[in-house]
Design a protein around this motif. Structure first.
Motif, short mmCIF file in Angstrom:
data_model
loop_
_atom_site.label_atom_id
_atom_site.label_comp_id
_atom_site.label_asym_id
_atom_site.label_seq_id
_atom_site.Cartn_x
_atom_site.Cartn_y
_atom_site.Cartn_z
N GLY A 130 41.71 39.55 48.26
CA GLY A 130 40.76 40.48 47.25
C GLY A 130 42.77 41.08 46.29
N TYR A 131 42.62 41.69 44.90
CA TYR A 131 43.20 41.98 44.17
C TYR A 131 44.17 42.51 43.26
CZ TYR A 131 40.02 42.07 40.66
OH TYR A 131 38.70 42.64 40.34
N LEU A 132 44.85 42.72 42.54
CA LEU A 132 45.37 43.87 42.28
C LEU A 132 45.54 43.92 40.80
CD1 LEU A 132 47.44 44.47 45.20
CD2 LEU A 132 48.82 45.23 44.03
N PRO A 133 44.85 44.74 39.52
CA PRO A 133 44.16 43.61 38.62
C PRO A 133 45.23 44.34 37.78
CG PRO A 133 43.14 46.42 39.49
CD PRO A 133 43.57 45.58 40.44
N GLY A 134 45.72 45.51 37.90
CA GLY A 134 47.46 45.78 36.91
C GLY A 134 48.36 46.60 37.66
N GLY A 135 49.00 46.09 38.63
CA GLY A 135 50.08 45.88 39.39
C GLY A 135 49.39 46.99 40.80
N ILE B 73 42.24 33.00 39.09
CA ILE B 73 42.83 31.78 39.87
C ILE B 73 42.21 30.54 39.88
CG2 ILE B 73 42.32 31.83 42.17
CD1 ILE B 73 41.80 34.36 42.72
N GLU B 74 40.54 29.92 39.04
CA GLU B 74 40.23 29.02 39.06
C GLU B 74 40.23 28.58 37.69
OE1 GLU B 74 36.24 29.75 39.57
OE2 GLU B 74 36.86 30.69 41.81
N ALA C 26 49.64 43.01 35.46
CA ALA C 26 50.18 42.45 36.41
C ALA C 26 49.45 41.93 37.29
CB ALA C 26 51.37 43.47 37.37
N VAL C 27 48.30 40.66 37.54
CA VAL C 27 47.13 40.02 38.89
C VAL C 27 47.82 40.21 40.07
CG1 VAL C 27 45.15 39.17 39.14
CG2 VAL C 27 45.89 40.76 36.61
N VAL C 28 48.00 40.46 40.54
CA VAL C 28 48.37 39.33 42.44
C VAL C 28 47.33 39.13 42.89
CG1 VAL C 28 49.81 40.18 43.97
CG2 VAL C 28 50.57 41.40 42.11
N ILE C 29 47.36 38.57 43.47
CA ILE C 29 46.16 37.29 44.15
C ILE C 29 46.03 38.08 45.82
CG2 ILE C 29 44.63 35.44 44.59
CD1 ILE C 29 44.39 37.05 41.79
N LEU C 30 45.56 38.62 46.20
CA LEU C 30 45.71 38.37 47.98
C LEU C 30 44.67 37.88 48.39
CD1 LEU C 30 46.10 42.58 47.46
CD2 LEU C 30 47.65 40.61 47.91
#
Length: 568
Positions: free
Chosen positions: A444-449, A429-430, A480-484
């Motif tokens: 939060g985040y999804l570390p692998g989809g 992110i940073e 697959a990293v999805v940032i929440l």
């Protein structure tokens, strides 16, 4: 014996035999000559092989805009496959439109709008709603799972053309103007790749300057692992397949469909020859008689690129040691599972196989088969050229190698982040994603989809690598990293992901088929019952045949464990 006539003179019933004379005309639908001729013309001089069924269904779908029952029957006759089997295969895949006699064909233009997590976070629901209201006659609007373009969400596919950062007016304008074919991005072609030293490592292998044992050793020492999600050591896999009695085959899994994942598309569309060279080295190493590249149907631009560039490779004589086949998926996430992919390559429904035996022992056409992911093969030439230490030393926090993280969600600069393996979500992110979007706080985040679960911001400093997240009930999978953010309700996030698993379940096993359906109903009903949902998750995880059902409960369980405040 007395013969009893039915009055018509063309059928006799033999008392006591339980049998009757066959009717003069065959039962069921009669095949028309025009249908037979149409399919014969479409197939031309292509081989009439059973395993080509899905490829030929695509030919009909592309030509007609659907699969008319008569042409499906004619195809079955050409391939000597029962009509029931043709129907069951075609009905399994989302991108085939079966039209029975007397039914109205689908609209001439289909627009598929992605409704997976990153696109929904970017406003896809509003776009879908507007398109359903504004779409003219002759345009069909469908919801579709992830298209591998999460960094440009929301997205859609109009015909075979992808549109990024869409709104309803943009989509309707593209349809009106007839821009429905894939746009081919600028990429490194065969000539430019070879001029800069491309295929030099493959030539060393083919000439005997590099021995197989040395290649396997280098890949093992480099720490290269399967980057499709499982993370199995690549050198070890090559050695295991090579140890099996021949003849052997190879398959490339280019069917990435995990929401949030788009790294393989990046490599295929911008530098396909690094991957192709790695693939041909793999085929040489295990002495594979043929290689089957299984490419998801959502990547039409990559398909055109591969068709053109594979022809150049073959013309240059670099693939004389094997035979390259490019197979086209048809809209089934489950075919990203290696045994389901192999079933599809064989022209069947993509149903995962029970294991053992493993595909390294019994794979395509029951032969020992090496299965590798696109990104895994992409790194092979560089490792063999620069050495194991060069690759291994790129990692950090105990991880080895370089890694492409697919970053999307609530960040300023989503995209492929080619950085050290073991990088953390906070660093992505940073340091690589430009920070959070304005007005959004990291939650939060999804570390692998979806399969990898969901972790809170407080756990964003864990290295994202194989083996680092399992103790928390999560895993890095396809990276697959999805940032929440604080604008996201974790119950809604988990429900979106569970709906994806419900839609994509192959239906073969009860725990996955019924479990995902039941979970969606319970999660969407309002207040969650943690005890019942946890019990359901345990059954799905323990009893499902393949990774889809086993991983489907991970987002649900993550919310129960890490985000109790969102359950209120």
């Amino acid at each position: 014996m007395n013969d009893l006539s039915n009055g018509g003179g063309n059928r006799r019933i033999h008392p006591g035999s339980g049998r009757r004379k066959a009717p003069v005309f065959p039962k069921g639908r009669l095949l028309g000559r025009d249908e037979t001729e149409a399919v014969a013309k479409l197939l031309g001089d292509r081989p009439r092989q059973r395993d080509m069924l899905i490829e030929y269904l695509h030919l009909i779908q592309d030509a007609e805009g659907c699969l008319p029952a008569g042409l499906m029957q004619a195809l079955g006759e050409e391939l000597k496959i029962p009509m029931a089997e043709v129907f069951e295969v075609a009905s399994f895949y989302a991108h085939f439109d079966i039209v029975r006699d007397g039914e109205t064909p689908p609209a001439p233009v289909t627009v598929r709008v992605c409704d997976s997590l990153s696109c929904m976070m970017a406003g896809a629901e509003q776009v879908i709603s507007e398109l359903e209201k504004k779409a003219p006659e002759g345009v069909r609007i469908l919801r579709a799972p992830c298209m591998g373009r999460c960094d440009t969400a929301p997205v859609c596919e109009a015909g075979h053309k992808h549109l990024d950062h869409i709104d309803a007016d943009m989509v309707l304008k593209a349809v009106e103007e007839g821009h429905l074919h894939p746009e081919i991005p600028a990429y490194k072609n065969f000539e430019s790749f070879e001029k800069k030293g491309g295929y030099a490592v493959l030539k060393q292998c083919l000439s005997g300057k590099l021995e197989v044992e040395k290649v396997v050793e280098l890949l093992s020492d480099a720490g290269l692992r399967g980057l499709g999600g499982a993370g199995f050591p690549t050198g070890r896999k090559w050695g295991l397949v090579r140890a099996e009695s021949g003849p052997r085959l190879m398959a490339v899994n280019a069917d990435e469909g995990e929401p949030g994942t788009f790294k393989d598309r990046y490599f295929l569309e911008f530098n396909p020859h690094s991957f192709l060279e790695g693939m041909l080295i793999g085929a040489w190493a295990v002495e594979a008689e043929a290689v089957y590249i299984y490419l998801r149907d959502e990547y039409p631009a990559a398909r055109e690129i591969l068709l053109k560039e594979i022809a150049q490779v073959e013309k240059a004589g670099l693939a004389d040691h094997t035979k390259i086949h490019l197979r086209r998926g048809a809209g089934a996430y489950i075919c990203g599972e290696e045994s389901a992919m192999i079933e599809s390559i064989e022209g069947k429904r993509g149903l995962p196989r029970h294991r053992p035996p493993y595909v390294a022992q019994v794979g395509i056409f029951s032969r020992p088969t090496l299965v590798n992911n696109v990104e895994t093969l992409y790194w092979v030439p560089d490792i063999l050229k620069n050495g194991a230490e060069w690759f291994a030393s790129q990692g950090k926090n105990g991880a080895k190698g370089l890694r492409s993280y697919s970053l999307s969600g609530r960040v300023r600069e989503p995209g492929i982040k080619l950085v050290a393996a073991g990088t953390t979500a906070r660093e992505l992110i940073e340091d690589h994603g430009g920070g959070m979007l304005d007005g959004h706080a990291f939650k939060g985040y999804l570390p692998g989809g979806p399969s990898g679960g969901i972790l809170p911001e407080s756990m964003a400093d864990i290295p994202l690598d194989f083996g680092t997240l399992e103790e928390h009930g999560c895993f890095v999978g396809s990276h697959a990293v999805v940032i929440l953010s604080d604008k996201d309700d974790m119950k809604d996030v988990a429900l979106n992901l569970m709906k994806f698993f419900e839609d994509e379940s192959c239906g073969q096993c009860t725990p996955c088929r019924n479990g995902t359906e039941k979970a969606v109903k319970m999660m969407g009903a309002g207040a969650w019952d943690p005890d019942i949902l946890e019990d359901l998750a345990i059954v799905m995880g323990d009893a499902s045949i393949c990774g889809l059902g086993q991983a489907a409960p991970n987002p649900l369980r993550s919310v129960l464990k890490f985000f109790p405040e969102d359950l209120k």
